[in-house]
Write an enzyme that holds these catalytic residues in place. Structure first.
Site, short mmCIF file in Angstrom:
data_model
loop_
_atom_site.label_atom_id
_atom_site.label_comp_id
_atom_site.label_asym_id
_atom_site.label_seq_id
_atom_site.Cartn_x
_atom_site.Cartn_y
_atom_site.Cartn_z
N GLY A 94 7.32 2.95 -7.70
CA GLY A 94 8.74 3.32 -8.30
C GLY A 94 9.80 2.34 -7.61
O GLY A 94 9.45 1.50 -6.60
N LYS A 115 -5.97 -1.56 -2.29
CA LYS A 115 -5.03 -0.89 -1.19
C LYS A 115 -6.25 -0.45 -0.09
O LYS A 115 -5.90 -0.72 1.07
CB LYS A 115 -4.37 0.41 -1.82
N VAL A 120 0.92 -1.28 -0.06
CA VAL A 120 0.01 -0.08 -0.01
C VAL A 120 1.05 1.28 -0.06
O VAL A 120 1.77 1.37 0.84
CB VAL A 120 -0.87 -0.08 1.42
N GLY A 130 6.06 6.98 -18.53
CA GLY A 130 6.21 5.65 -17.82
C GLY A 130 5.64 5.53 -16.41
O GLY A 130 5.82 4.67 -15.54
P1 NAP Z 1 7.28 -6.09 -12.79
O1 NAP Z 1 8.23 -5.05 -13.36
O2 NAP Z 1 6.42 -6.58 -13.87
O3 NAP Z 1 8.24 -7.26 -12.39
C1 NAP Z 1 7.78 -8.54 -12.11
C2 NAP Z 1 8.81 -9.71 -12.41
O4 NAP Z 1 8.37 -10.98 -12.05
C3 NAP Z 1 9.31 -9.67 -13.90
O5 NAP Z 1 10.70 -10.00 -13.99
C4 NAP Z 1 8.58 -11.33 -14.20
O6 NAP Z 1 9.23 -11.72 -15.32
C5 NAP Z 1 8.82 -12.02 -12.83
N1 NAP Z 1 7.85 -12.99 -13.02
C6 NAP Z 1 6.33 -12.99 -13.33
N2 NAP Z 1 5.94 -14.25 -13.09
C7 NAP Z 1 6.90 -14.90 -12.62
C8 NAP Z 1 7.26 -16.44 -12.37
N3 NAP Z 1 5.83 -17.23 -12.57
N4 NAP Z 1 8.20 -17.03 -12.14
C9 NAP Z 1 9.42 -16.02 -12.30
N5 NAP Z 1 9.29 -14.71 -12.37
C10 NAP Z 1 8.20 -14.35 -12.58
O7 NAP Z 1 6.40 -5.79 -11.44
P2 NAP Z 1 6.90 -4.77 -10.38
O8 NAP Z 1 6.50 -3.40 -10.85
O9 NAP Z 1 8.27 -5.10 -10.01
O10 NAP Z 1 5.81 -5.32 -9.25
C11 NAP Z 1 6.20 -6.42 -8.61
C12 NAP Z 1 5.18 -6.47 -7.37
O11 NAP Z 1 5.18 -5.37 -6.55
C13 NAP Z 1 3.44 -6.59 -7.77
O12 NAP Z 1 2.90 -7.23 -6.93
C14 NAP Z 1 3.13 -5.24 -7.92
O13 NAP Z 1 1.80 -4.94 -7.48
C15 NAP Z 1 3.95 -4.62 -6.52
N6 NAP Z 1 4.13 -3.15 -6.44
C16 NAP Z 1 4.67 -2.46 -7.66
C17 NAP Z 1 5.06 -1.23 -7.37
C18 NAP Z 1 5.73 -0.49 -8.57
O14 NAP Z 1 5.85 0.81 -8.33
N7 NAP Z 1 6.12 -1.13 -9.66
C19 NAP Z 1 4.76 -0.46 -6.22
C20 NAP Z 1 4.15 -1.31 -5.36
C21 NAP Z 1 3.90 -2.50 -5.35
P3 NAP Z 1 9.39 -11.68 -16.83
O15 NAP Z 1 10.24 -10.41 -16.87
O16 NAP Z 1 9.64 -12.76 -17.36
O17 NAP Z 1 7.88 -10.73 -16.93
N1 HSE Z 2 0.18 1.46 -10.34
C1 HSE Z 2 0.30 1.99 -8.96
C2 HSE Z 2 0.14 3.63 -8.97
C3 HSE Z 2 1.72 1.69 -8.48
O1 HSE Z 2 0.04 4.43 -10.03
O2 HSE Z 2 0.00 4.40 -8.11
C4 HSE Z 2 1.58 0.26 -7.92
O3 HSE Z 2 0.84 0.21 -6.73
#
Ligand code: NAP
Ligand code: HSE
Length: 431
Positions: A304, A207, A134, A189
């Site tokens: 981020g 959230k 969150v 992005g």
């Molecule tokens: P992301 O950039 O899409 O990264 C996810 C990674 O996990 C990718 O490299 C993907 O591989 C890999 N993956 C997916 N399924 C898999 C599997 N079955 N086995 C092995 N690897 C696998 O996502 P992210 O933004 O880092 O987000 C990750 C988590 O954090 C999510 O739950 C998201 O909701 C949470 N989150 C993200 C943010 C943010 O700012 N990004 C903020 C808060 C929370 P591939 O490259 O092969 O697809």
């Molecule tokens: N996609 C979300 C946002 C970030 O724009 O705030 C991950 O929780």
């Protein structure tokens, strides 16, 4: 450096996964002094080693086999950063049952299956922590579970989606329309390739479910949360709101009222003097109210690579301290109540309505008569200058009214011949 080491494994090496690896590296020198030992990433689960190798020199850390992690007795912490429900849920349950502590940022999973995951952690006396799920880098789960535990919390609300806040900021400050602001968010992005979950309020809804559960000690799941997105908001709505001293923000709101929990996400007018009105761009902020602390606000980066990794590493360090003190599982599920969640129709709100009506005597009286029939009291009614094809644009702000009654009144108003179009209905934030 001390010899003490705790081994961890990363599941997923995307945005947050790489961020966590970097933050742990940046902490290497101070870590032992800070938390009593070194955290070493022993394995990283990926789907494609070749692709992942471009992000890290030491490719020996990568594996495509979950068994390499779950069967390794040295690994005490599993950090799930793949996202999605499956196989994340199965891997986390396996890890907890094997006595491994788990950190995740996966809001989609927790908002639906949080109860099962926390119960499993409790049964196995391990930690299951999810600060990053969150509002990214903003500490809010730990403050609610620990620092604010001496309160009965009555409200948790805020701006908990950065993408939509960025879009609304551009619409408000630069007069952009929704589509152009979304295109800009994508170009920079902020918005994901498929922005549906953000735009439709689903990301914020997950959230809200987590925040409400933690704040009110009662389980709220994603299905309990009413969600409405920002796609229908126009720059004209924002301009009119401003003329009335308000801004429009996508708010996540959770309230613990006498007759149940209210949990919803929707665009709302909020007075420009409210601290949340000046939370702009992709920033998030969470506002809480408790009977002892009164008001408190948490502000920062809600997403981020490094901000989110900051929260994940905070959880990892907490677990490392618990491992050394022999007290893992110390703070588990805090949902010991069963408070019903109210339907949206039973919540009370004020509404901003923008509509086009025939420009003739008596039309406003017809409308107010219908409002009166359903106990909808009008707080303000303004006829705008715009006169197109014999129609006038009218903006109405209501007093607080039960949503179900308001909807019935609006259905009747929509069917009047004199009402050509109901252009917008936006709730107004108020206590
Ligand atoms: P992301 O950039 O899409 O990264 C996810 C990674 O996990 C990718 O490299 C993907 O591989 C890999 N993956 C997916 N399924 C898999 C599997 N079955 N086995 C092995 N690897 C696998 O996502 P992210 O933004 O880092 O987000 C990750 C988590 O954090 C999510 O739950 C998201 O909701 C949470 N989150 C993200 C943010 C943010 O700012 N990004 C903020 C808060 C929370 P591939 O490259 O092969 O697809
Ligand atoms: N996609 C979300 C946002 C970030 O724009 O705030 C991950 O929780």
């Amino acid at each position: 450096m001390s010899d003490k080491v705790v081994y961890a494994a990363l599941l997923g090496f995307g945005t947050v996964g790489t961020g966590v690896y970097k933050v742990l590296k940046n902490q290497e020198k101070e870590m032992t002094a800070k938390v009593g030992c070194q955290v070493i990433i022993k394995k990283i689960l990926v789907r494609n080693i070749e692709k992942a190798s471009s992000k890290l020199e030491d490719a020996s850390l990568f594996t495509t086999q979950w068994t390499d992690i779950i069967n390794d007795p040295d690994i005490q912490i599993v950090i799930e950063l793949m996202g999605g429900i499956s196989p994340a849920k199965e891997y986390i349950l396996d890890a907890l049952k094997a006595g491994k502590n788990v950190v995740t940022a996966n809001k989609d999973l927790i908002a639906v299956h949080g109860h099962e995951l926390l119960e499993t952690a409790h049964a196995n006396k391990v930690d299951f922590l999810f600060e990053a799920a969150v509002a990214g880098g903003i500490p809010i789960i730990r403050p609610l579970k620990q620092c604010l535990a001496g309160n009965h919390m009555t409200e948790v609300m805020g701006i908990i989606n950065g993408t939509t806040n960025f879009i609304l900021t551009k619409m408000s400050q630069e007069g952009m329309e929704f589509k152009d602001a979304l295109d800009l968010a994508t170009e920079l992005g902020y918005a994901e390739a498929d922005p549906t979950a953000d735009i439709e309020g689903l990301d914020a809804g997950r959230k809200v479910a987590i925040l409400a559960s933690v704040a009110f000690n009662s389980r709220v799941v994603f299905d309990d949360v009413y969600t409405e997105g920002i796609a229908k908001i126009t720059s004209k709505d924002i301009r009119y709101a401003r003329e009335m001293g308000c801004d429009i923000k996508l708010l996540g709101v959770a309230r613990n009222t006498e007759d149940g929990i209210e949990a919803y996400v929707c665009p709302m007018l909020i007075p420009s003097s409210h601290p949340l009105a000046s939370v702009n761009d992709s920033y998030n902020a969470v506002f809480v109210h408790g009977d002892a602390v009164e008001d408190a606000m948490f502000f920062g980066r809600g997403a981020g690579e490094l901000p989110t990794a900051s929260a994940v590493v905070g959880d990892i360090f907490d677990i490392v301290r618990n491992i050394q003190a022999g007290c893992c599982g110390r703070i588990g599920c805090t949902c010991f109540k069963e408070i019903p969640v109210k339907k949206m129709e039973d919540t009370h709100n004020s509404y901003f309505i923008r509509l086009k009506v025939e420009d003739r005597c008596g039309v406003l009286a017809e409308m107010t008569a219908i409002f009166a029939k359903y106990q909808v009291s009008v707080a303000q009614i303004i006829q705008k200058d715009t006169k197109i094809e014999g129609c006038a644009e009218v903006v109405v702000i209501t007093e607080q009214v039960r949503e179900g009654d308001f909807r019935t009144a609006m259905d009747e108003i929509r069917n009047r011949e004199s009402v050509r179009k109901v252009s917008s209905i936006i709730r107004v934030y108020g206590k």
